[in-house]
Design an enzyme around this catalytic site. Structure first.
Site, short mmCIF file in Angstrom:
data_model
loop_
_atom_site.label_atom_id
_atom_site.label_comp_id
_atom_site.label_asym_id
_atom_site.label_seq_id
_atom_site.Cartn_x
_atom_site.Cartn_y
_atom_site.Cartn_z
N GLY A 1 -20.61 6.43 4.23
CA GLY A 1 -19.74 6.80 3.18
C GLY A 1 -20.33 6.68 1.90
N LYS B 1 0.81 -1.33 -0.17
CA LYS B 1 0.12 0.05 0.14
C LYS B 1 0.92 1.20 -0.08
CE LYS B 1 -4.37 0.82 0.19
NZ LYS B 1 -5.59 0.38 -0.23
N GLY C 1 -18.88 7.85 -0.97
CA GLY C 1 -17.74 7.92 -2.16
C GLY C 1 -17.92 7.00 -3.12
N VAL D 1 -17.13 3.78 -3.78
CA VAL D 1 -17.85 2.43 -3.72
C VAL D 1 -19.09 2.64 -2.93
CG1 VAL D 1 -17.67 0.13 -2.65
CG2 VAL D 1 -15.53 1.60 -3.16
P1 NAD Z 1 -13.77 7.62 -1.35
O1 NAD Z 1 -12.71 8.47 -0.90
O2 NAD Z 1 -14.28 7.66 -2.47
O3 NAD Z 1 -14.95 7.52 -0.19
C1 NAD Z 1 -14.96 7.61 0.98
C2 NAD Z 1 -16.14 8.51 1.48
O4 NAD Z 1 -16.17 8.35 2.79
C3 NAD Z 1 -15.89 10.06 1.03
O5 NAD Z 1 -17.17 10.36 0.60
C4 NAD Z 1 -15.67 10.54 2.65
O6 NAD Z 1 -16.35 11.82 2.55
C5 NAD Z 1 -16.70 9.77 3.44
N1 NAD Z 1 -15.96 9.66 4.77
C6 NAD Z 1 -14.85 9.73 5.32
N2 NAD Z 1 -15.18 9.55 6.62
C7 NAD Z 1 -16.45 9.28 6.99
C8 NAD Z 1 -17.32 9.34 8.04
N3 NAD Z 1 -16.70 9.20 9.46
N4 NAD Z 1 -18.54 9.29 7.98
C9 NAD Z 1 -19.16 9.03 6.70
N5 NAD Z 1 -18.48 9.42 5.57
C10 NAD Z 1 -17.20 9.54 5.94
O7 NAD Z 1 -13.27 6.09 -1.16
P2 NAD Z 1 -13.73 4.67 -1.76
O8 NAD Z 1 -12.89 4.49 -2.76
O9 NAD Z 1 -15.33 4.84 -1.95
O10 NAD Z 1 -13.52 3.57 -0.65
C11 NAD Z 1 -14.19 3.59 0.53
C12 NAD Z 1 -13.61 2.42 1.41
O11 NAD Z 1 -13.59 1.10 0.77
C13 NAD Z 1 -12.18 2.74 1.89
O12 NAD Z 1 -11.88 2.11 3.17
C14 NAD Z 1 -11.32 1.91 0.77
O13 NAD Z 1 -10.04 1.63 1.21
C15 NAD Z 1 -12.26 0.86 0.69
N6 NAD Z 1 -12.00 -0.01 -0.44
C16 NAD Z 1 -12.37 0.57 -1.84
C17 NAD Z 1 -12.20 0.00 -3.07
C18 NAD Z 1 -12.30 0.58 -4.48
O14 NAD Z 1 -12.65 0.06 -5.46
N7 NAD Z 1 -12.46 2.09 -4.43
C19 NAD Z 1 -11.82 -1.23 -2.86
C20 NAD Z 1 -11.74 -1.89 -1.92
C21 NAD Z 1 -11.82 -1.23 -0.49
#
Ligand code: NAD
Length: 368
Positions: free
Chosen positions: A180, A80, A182, A184
């Site tokens: 969240g 990572k 975001g 995903v």
């Molecule tokens: P992202 O940055 O697009 O979304 C994260 C969202 O969470 C943001 O909108 C942020 O404002 C929000 N957030 C942060 N803290 C918060 C809280 N306390 N309460 C509510 N919302 C909050 O990230 P993502 O790519 O959607 O990933 C989300 C999670 O999934 C992460 O932990 C990431 O490591 C994990 N993940 C993502 C992927 C992927 O394909 N993107 C794959 C495996 C795991």
């Protein structure tokens, strides 16, 4: 114990940092284990309070990637990267290309992808400097944003959880609380709504929820209220460590299943969920869809193959939950065991991955 002594007493193969004050790049790459293959894991861009917290995150997240790849049956190790900067204010072409040159110097031992705070456009800049990046745009022969695939995988894993815990196989009418909205999280909200579920969603950046309120059965709640909704499922999809001694007693759900990495603040949190009879879908097993999707990029991307791999998350989860019920063991421990057994088995066949083989000094002739 000093930080460096802590690293030597841990189980990471390699931890490197890169600093370019002119460009403003401060990053750490942690390679946890390459027994199964090159370390693959996304790059997180986050405004960490200090570098120690960034290092801690890189170490935890890279270990999670080792376990994720192992459980998913992939020939990849765990790594990572973290970039210490504000993703809303400090992104630039130079910063990501500089990061790309750094990755290139690792000779293929680490392959990057998108994670929190980074996206497919950033991957494009990295790709200008190194081919050791996945999740690049389709126009470059890549597989694009992995998030929809991660969301698909969560849905597959959730089906196994619902069957085991609720004894049913349809999702209609069930409540789910998504933390969240975001990359995903937003995809999950769409999927859940399409499957007739009652969806609660929150985000610290409330604007991210705006476009979701038009969907059927979607309600936006405050970030602090997300733990206490009447939903059957709590779906952490923001940052890690959200399952801890403060939040677990507030949960009213029967299942925790979401995309976030490192959801358990510590192993005790997993034990406590188990004691409370809340089924916990081990994060790295249920959120492997995106990794599966990008993992086939090097072999020539094939969407059909990606779908087949992601469907397998249902069966992996089913096995973990069966083991957990049969042996009365918390789900996270059963998942760890699956990963550790696979790594132990395969490591008998080959050593760690030391990078692409190329001559160190091309042109230099060794005379005997
Ligand atoms: P992202 O940055 O697009 O979304 C994260 C969202 O969470 C943001 O909108 C942020 O404002 C929000 N957030 C942060 N803290 C918060 C809280 N306390 N309460 C509510 N919302 C909050 O990230 P993502 O790519 O959607 O990933 C989300 C999670 O999934 C992460 O932990 C990431 O490591 C994990 N993940 C993502 C992927 C992927 O394909 N993107 C794959 C495996 C795991």
């Amino acid at each position: 114990m000093s930080k460096i002594e802590t690293l030597f007493s841990g189980d990471h193969e390699e931890v490197v940092f890169f600093n370019d004050p002119g460009i403003g790049l401060k990053c750490i790459i942690a390679i946890h284990n390459t027994q199964l293959g090159p370390a693959l894991g996304g790059v997180r861009m986050w405004n960490y309070e200090n570098a120690d917290l960034a290092l801690e995150d890189a170490l935890r997240l890279s270990r999670g990637m080792t376990y994720k790849a192992a459980v998913a049956g992939l020939n990849l190790g765990g790594g990572k990267a973290v970039i210490i900067a504000d993703p809303k204010a400090e992104k630039s072409e130079a910063l990501f290309r500089c990061f790309g040159t750094f990755i290139e110097s690792l000779n293929g031992r680490y392959i990057t992808a998108e994670d929190v705070g980074t996206d497919v456009n950033d991957m494009e800049y990295i790709f200008m400097e190194t081919s050791n990046v996945v999740g690049v745009a389709e126009t470059h022969g890549g597989s694009g944003d992995p998030s929809p695939w991660t969301a698909k995988g969560v849905l597959e894993g959730l089906r196994a959880c619902i069957e085991r815990k609720l004894g049913r196989d349809d999702l209609r009418g069930l409540g789910v609380a998504v933390q969240g909205a975001g990359h995903v999280g937003a995809h999950l909200v769409h999927l859940f709504s399409r499957h007739g579920m009652r969806v609660y969603v929150c985000d610290i950046d409330r604007a991210r929820c705006d476009s979701l309120t038009d969907l059927e059965n979607v309600t936006v709640v405050n970030t602090d209220d997300i733990y206490e909704t009447d939903a059957d499922i709590f779906c952490p999809s923001a940052l890690g460590a959200v399952l801890n001694e403060k939040t677990i007693p507030r949960l009213k759900c029967k299942i925790v299943a979401g995309s976030a990495n490192n959801q358990l603040a510590n192993p005790e949190a997993g034990d406590e969920l188990f004691r409370r009879k809340i089924l916990y879908a081990p994060d790295y097993a249920i959120n492997a869809g995106g990794l599966m999707n990008v993992s086939i990029e090097f072999e020539g991307y094939d969407e059909l193959r990606a779908n087949r791999m992601i469907r397998n998350i249902y069966y992996v989860m089913k096995t973990i939950l069966q083991d957990s019920a049969k042996e009365n063991l918390p789900e996270y421990r059963c998942a760890d065991r699956v990963a550790e057994r696979r790594i132990a088995g395969i490591s008998r066949l080959r050593g760690r991955y030391m990078g692409h083989t190329k001559p160190t000094f091309p042109g230099r002739v060794v005379r005997r």
